[in-house]
Scaffold this active site. Structure first.
Site, PDB file in Angstrom:
ATOM      1  N   GLN A  21      -4.636   1.460  -3.520  1.00 15.65           N
ATOM      2  CA  GLN A  21      -4.260   0.978  -2.204  1.00 15.65           C
ATOM      3  C   GLN A  21      -2.776   1.172  -1.961  1.00 15.65           C
ATOM      4  O   GLN A  21      -1.989   1.317  -2.892  1.00 15.65           O
ATOM      5  CB  GLN A  21      -4.635  -0.491  -2.032  1.00 15.65           C
ATOM      6  CG  GLN A  21      -3.875  -1.468  -2.914  1.00 15.65           C
ATOM      7  CD  GLN A  21      -4.380  -2.885  -2.722  1.00 15.65           C
ATOM      8  OE1 GLN A  21      -5.462  -3.243  -3.175  1.00 15.65           O
ATOM      9  NE2 GLN A  21      -3.600  -3.694  -2.034  1.00 15.65           N
ATOM     10  N   GLY A  22      -2.419   1.213  -0.674  1.00 18.58           N
ATOM     11  CA  GLY A  22      -1.030   1.382  -0.281  1.00 18.58           C
ATOM     12  C   GLY A  22      -0.734   0.547   0.946  1.00 18.58           C
ATOM     13  O   GLY A  22      -1.479  -0.380   1.274  1.00 18.58           O
ATOM     14  N   THR A  23       0.342   0.870   1.629  1.00 20.65           N
ATOM     15  CA  THR A  23       0.786   0.090   2.777  1.00 20.65           C
ATOM     16  C   THR A  23      -0.246   0.088   3.897  1.00 20.65           C
ATOM     17  O   THR A  23      -0.525  -0.940   4.502  1.00 20.65           O
ATOM     18  CB  THR A  23       2.110   0.655   3.314  1.00 20.65           C
ATOM     19  OG1 THR A  23       3.052   0.704   2.244  1.00 20.65           O
ATOM     20  CG2 THR A  23       2.664  -0.216   4.427  1.00 20.65           C
ATOM     21  N   ALA A  25      -3.493   1.782   3.717  1.00 21.39           N
ATOM     22  CA  ALA A  25      -4.874   2.126   3.402  1.00 21.39           C
ATOM     23  C   ALA A  25      -5.308   1.633   2.031  1.00 21.39           C
ATOM     24  O   ALA A  25      -4.495   1.416   1.141  1.00 21.39           O
ATOM     25  CB  ALA A  25      -5.049   3.640   3.484  1.00 21.39           C
ATOM     26  N   LYS A  26      -6.625   1.494   1.899  1.00 22.04           N
ATOM     27  CA  LYS A  26      -7.268   1.269   0.607  1.00 22.04           C
ATOM     28  C   LYS A  26      -8.256   2.407   0.381  1.00 22.04           C
ATOM     29  O   LYS A  26      -8.875   2.898   1.327  1.00 22.04           O
ATOM     30  CB  LYS A  26      -8.012  -0.075   0.594  1.00 22.04           C
ATOM     31  CG  LYS A  26      -7.093  -1.290   0.683  1.00 22.04           C
ATOM     32  CD  LYS A  26      -7.902  -2.587   0.641  1.00 22.04           C
ATOM     33  CE  LYS A  26      -6.985  -3.803   0.700  1.00 22.04           C
ATOM     34  NZ  LYS A  26      -7.751  -5.077   0.664  1.00 22.04           N
ATOM     35  N   VAL A  27      -8.387   2.832  -0.869  1.00 25.86           N
ATOM     36  CA  VAL A  27      -9.306   3.922  -1.195  1.00 25.86           C
ATOM     37  C   VAL A  27     -10.407   3.384  -2.103  1.00 25.86           C
ATOM     38  O   VAL A  27     -10.127   2.770  -3.132  1.00 25.86           O
ATOM     39  CB  VAL A  27      -8.570   5.095  -1.874  1.00 25.86           C
ATOM     40  CG1 VAL A  27      -9.554   6.225  -2.185  1.00 25.86           C
ATOM     41  CG2 VAL A  27      -7.434   5.606  -0.998  1.00 25.86           C
ATOM     42  N   LYS A  42     -11.129   6.553   2.294  1.00 28.72           N
ATOM     43  CA  LYS A  42      -9.826   5.952   2.585  1.00 28.72           C
ATOM     44  C   LYS A  42      -9.991   5.099   3.838  1.00 28.72           C
ATOM     45  O   LYS A  42     -10.284   5.608   4.917  1.00 28.72           O
ATOM     46  CB  LYS A  42      -8.772   7.034   2.798  1.00 28.72           C
ATOM     47  CG  LYS A  42      -7.379   6.486   3.047  1.00 28.72           C
ATOM     48  CD  LYS A  42      -6.320   7.592   3.069  1.00 28.72           C
ATOM     49  CE  LYS A  42      -5.956   8.032   1.677  1.00 28.72           C
ATOM     50  NZ  LYS A  42      -4.757   8.918   1.659  1.00 28.72           N
ATOM     51  N   ASP A 135       5.262  17.785   0.494  1.00 26.29           N
ATOM     52  CA  ASP A 135       5.370  16.662  -0.444  1.00 26.29           C
ATOM     53  C   ASP A 135       4.553  16.932  -1.702  1.00 26.29           C
ATOM     54  O   ASP A 135       3.881  16.043  -2.217  1.00 26.29           O
ATOM     55  CB  ASP A 135       4.903  15.371   0.245  1.00 26.29           C
ATOM     56  CG  ASP A 135       5.295  14.123  -0.548  1.00 26.29           C
ATOM     57  OD1 ASP A 135       6.320  14.176  -1.261  1.00 26.29           O
ATOM     58  OD2 ASP A 135       4.584  13.109  -0.458  1.00 26.29           O
TER      59      ASP A 135
END
Length: 443
Positions: A21-23, A25-27, A42, A135
């Site tokens: 997970q991130g800012t 989204a969750k996967v 996602k 990136d």
């Protein structure tokens, strides 16, 4: 409601464990109940994306993902949406990160070449469709169950997180170990040439087992990247050394092109002809489920425009005392930056007051951009000033002031005699100067 019910999503996907997970989204791991195929989903919080001003970018990137169907690129299968969530259904890559292999020791030349061939062919395919990664880094290089390389996050960079694992090849969050000098410079760059540089760093790491540009002192590492100061280990053969020198050329205008890399004898040795013959025209577009509120991408209630979120590299590049552009070229002195522990609304309110006092017309744009324009022409036309606010954390912002029109001397006078004194209550530190107090901002 079409959204997730229990363990089922859209009556089609059986949801499994959280993978990350991130800012935004969750996967999750999931299974397509119609085909029994294993997928990754996602799940993106639409409100957070709207607040971050990223919705238009995500919609653009969904459209580009139609163009990047390639065996060495993680596939986007489907896009769905509800009133509160956006779902990307992605290929589930089971083999983990390529660099987990390198952590156990450098790769043999033939193995490194195979992965480099797959990487170059995938990236070149995207470039041919006008899509640039910008990136490329260890987290984006995955392996499938057959040990074939899969590049992830093409076209989905708006949702990329800066969180990285610690380890031999995973540098500190935001350290631009794989980033081209012109990207560090922040003066505009060719996305294709920047990707080529990153591919060169990756090739070096595969063959050497360590980074070409590394230093405990972050600023010294920036300088090494800017000058392309690296040394090949003794086991690199002459052909590899020559190729790396062409790829890791600090001048993007003379850096080797993708076409020339693919013509290189070392690169072509043992090359799978199917990679070169791959049909660039996708047969099918990505299905977008229009029945699941996709049109409501923009239907959420009006939200206060928030400043853009900075990725980790932006934070390092722009933060106090780390103006990297001076390492590569003379600054034109048209911009100034400061950090603030005030809220975005407080910063905006202060800038509005300053603009009013200076009789500057102020216009608010998306993503925390404030445009100010004078009412009377000066020596070189009407003075224009942009103030752009970037959110580092909710309690810490970076503000960039930039002259967009008019006379530079007139701008510097307004900045130094009017704006800086008026901003002193909200400034934590101006770039290149020590903070007014040693207390660190809350992260």
């Amino acid at each position: 409601m079409a959204e997730q019910r229990g363990n089922m999503l859209m009556k089609k996907y059986e949801m499994g464990k959280l993978l990350g997970q991130g800012t935004f989204a969750k996967v999750y791991h999931a299974r397509n109940t119609e085909t029994s195929e294993s997928v990754a989903i996602k799940m993106i919080d639409k409100e957070k994306v709207l607040k971050g001003g990223l919705m238009d970018q995500i919609k653009r990137e969904i459209s580009v993902m139609k163009l990047v169907r390639h065996p060495n690129i993680v596939q986007l299968y489907e896009v769905m949406a509800t009133k509160t969530k956006i779902y990307f259904v992605l290929e589930h890559v089971k083999g983990g990160e390529l660099f987990n292999k390198v952590q156990r020791g450098r790769l043999k030349e033939d193995a490194a070449r195979k992965y480099f061939q797959q990487l170059i062919c995938a990236v070149d395919f995207c470039h041919s469709r006008g899509v640039y990664h910008r990136d490329l880094k260890p987290e984006n290089l995955l392996l499938d169950e057959n040990s074939n390389l899969k590049v992830s996050d093409f076209g989905l960079s708006a949702l990329a997180d800066c969180k990285r694992q610690d380890g031999l090849l995973h540098t500190t969050c935001g350290t631009p170990a794989y980033v081209a000098p012109e990207v560090i410079n922040r003066r505009g760059y060719d996305g294709a040439k920047a990707d080529i540089w990153s591919c060169g760093v990756i090739l070096f790491v595969l063959l050497a087992g360590y980074l070409p540009f590394h230093d405990k002192n972050l600023m010294d590492m920036y300088k090494k990247i800017g000058k392309a100061e690296f040394k090949c280990p003794s086991w690199f053969n002459t052909d590899v050394r020559r190729l790396l020198l062409r790829i890791l050329d600090p001048n993007p205008s003379t850096r080797i092109s993708m076409d020339k890399i693919m013509e290189n004898p070392w690169f072509r040795k043992g090359l799978d002809a199917k990679l070169l013959r791959y049909n660039l025209q996708p047969k099918d577009a990505i299905p977008v489920d229009m029945s699941t509120d996709f049109d409501s991408f923009n239907s959420a209630p009006t939200l206060e425009k928030k400043p853009s979120n900075l990725n980790a590299f932006d934070i390092i590049s722009l933060s106090t005392g780390l103006d990297l552009s001076g390492m590569f070229e003379e600054s034109d002195k048209k911009e100034s930056k400061f950090t603030s522990t005030s809220t975005a609304s407080t910063i905006i309110s202060k800038i509005e007051d300053i603009a009013k006092g200076l009789r500057l017309k102020l216009t608010k744009k998306d993503g925390g951009l404030l445009k100010m324009e004078g009412s009377k022409p000066g020596r070189k036309g009407v003075m224009g000033i942009d103030a752009e606010i970037f959110e580092v954390t909710p309690n810490f912002h970076l503000v960039e002031l930039k002259k967009t029109n008019g006379d530079t001397l007139e701008y510097r006078k307004v900045l130094n005699q009017e704006m800086r004194p008026a901003l002193k209550d909200i400034v934590w530190a101006w770039q290149g100067e020590q903070p007014k107090q040693q207390q660190q901002p809350t992260c």
